[in-house]
Design an enzyme around this catalytic site. Structure first.
Site, PDB file in Angstrom:
ATOM      1  CE  LYS A 131      -3.925  -2.001   2.372  1.00 29.40           C
ATOM      2  NZ  LYS A 131      -4.336  -2.466   3.690  1.00 29.40           N
ATOM      3  CD  GLN A 171      -4.023  -4.464   6.633  1.00 30.21           C
ATOM      4  OE1 GLN A 171      -4.003  -3.463   5.922  1.00 30.21           O
ATOM      5  NE2 GLN A 171      -4.482  -5.621   6.193  1.00 30.21           N
ATOM      6  CG  ASP A 224     -10.463   0.055   5.194  1.00 27.82           C
ATOM      7  OD1 ASP A 224     -10.187  -0.485   4.107  1.00 27.82           O
ATOM      8  OD2 ASP A 224      -9.780  -0.081   6.225  1.00 27.82           O
TER       9      ASP A 224
END
Ligand code: GUN
Length: 293
Positions: free
Chosen positions: A55, A99, A122
């Site tokens: 990422k 995460q 997200d």
């Protein structure tokens, strides 16, 4: 019947990332704003470490600022929450991703709900989930958006198709069902308790497998000619004891029945990070008052 067409997620992800990089350059040029993505990793889960490193690299490659926060596995929940608060208040940060999975002492939901919904790239915050459900502009979870772009790539307009989703998670199953509705599909959501699962899955013109069980979906579960999107990433022991990645779909069987199918790896996986970058650009534009909706 000929084998299914393979839907190339790597190629499509490259296209999406190129579009994002263009948007980032334009935003810098017109408003002097560099979109910034902060990623928080708690603990040393090896798979998560690899994702986070990728990422970071791809964020920088798109011209965005990348901020990485690695915290020890024994970090207290209060410390994760205070980092989130700091990132919420930081004007250089337009997107925040914590995460998952988080270590057991941390309540993942409390952390997710602490993220400013405007920075929730997200799309897991209740505000964004609710906005998606009622058709308002929202930050939408990345993997589901990737699934839709892949299905559109294979089929074009999805209007009227019967889409069957296997899996009901908040991360994939539920949001992808909402997005499919928005594409004018007829949507069936099924799961581990569904009676006669193969009878249901074999009705789908589009079949989305997001259950996290290696090669569960067999050839006989698939409607001939269907578009199969495989969200699973499962590491199993292959021949000679070597580990290999497989999806939730038995690819060798499915490729003989489906009309089009995403491979694992190289299907949905690369689209997830591309869509995360897309969300970060969207969040930055919205925060700067440049809403595209
Ligand atoms: N872990 C696995 N997939 C994801 C994702 O899409 N977002 C976050 N935050 N964690 C994950």
């Amino acid at each position: 019947m000929a084998d299914a067409k393979i839907i190339d997620g790597k190629a499509l992800a490259l296209e999406v990332r190129a579009q994002v990089a263009q948007g980032v350059a334009a935003l810098k040029e017109s408003h002097g704003v560099t979109p910034g993505l902060a990623v928080v990793l708690v603990g040393e889960d090896p798979a998560s470490s690899v994702y986070v490193r990728n990422k970071g690299k791809q964020t920088a490659a798109a011209g965005m600022a990348s901020f990485e926060h690695r915290l020890g596995a024994d970090t207290a929940q209060a410390d994760v929450l205070s980092l989130v608060e700091k990132l919420n208040a930081d004007p250089k940060v337009h997107g925040i991703l914590v995460q998952l999975p988080l270590p057991g002492q941390i309540d993942a939901d409390a952390v997710i709900q602490a993220i400013d919904p405007a920075k929730d790239v997200d799309g897991f915050h209740a505000i964004n989930a609710g906005r998606l459900m009622i058709g308002l502009p929202a930050l939408v979870p990345c993997t589901p958006v990737g699934c839709i772009l892949l299905a559109r790539k294979a089929l074009g307009d999805l209007t009227g198709a019967h889409a069957v989703v296997v899996g009901r998670s908040n991360i994939v199953g539920k949001p992808v069902a909402q997005l499919l509705l928005r594409e004018n599909c007829t949507v069936t959501i099924c799961h581990s308790r569904t009676r006669d699962l193969p009878a249901v899955t074999s009705q789908g013109d589009i079949l989305i497998a997001a259950v996290g069980r290696p090669e569960m979906v067999k050839g006989g579960w698939i409607r001939p000619g269907a578009c199969v999107i495989d969200v699973g990433i499962n590491r199993i022991e292959g021949e000679g004891g070597k580990s290999k990645l497989v999806g939730d779909v038995d690819f060798a069987e499915a490729v003989k029945v489906a009309g089009s199918i995403t491979p694992v790896p190289g299907g949905v996986g690369p689209m997830t990070i591309a869509c995360l970058l897309r969300n970060t650009l969207r969040a930055a534009r919205a925060i700067e008052g440049l809403d595209e909706e």
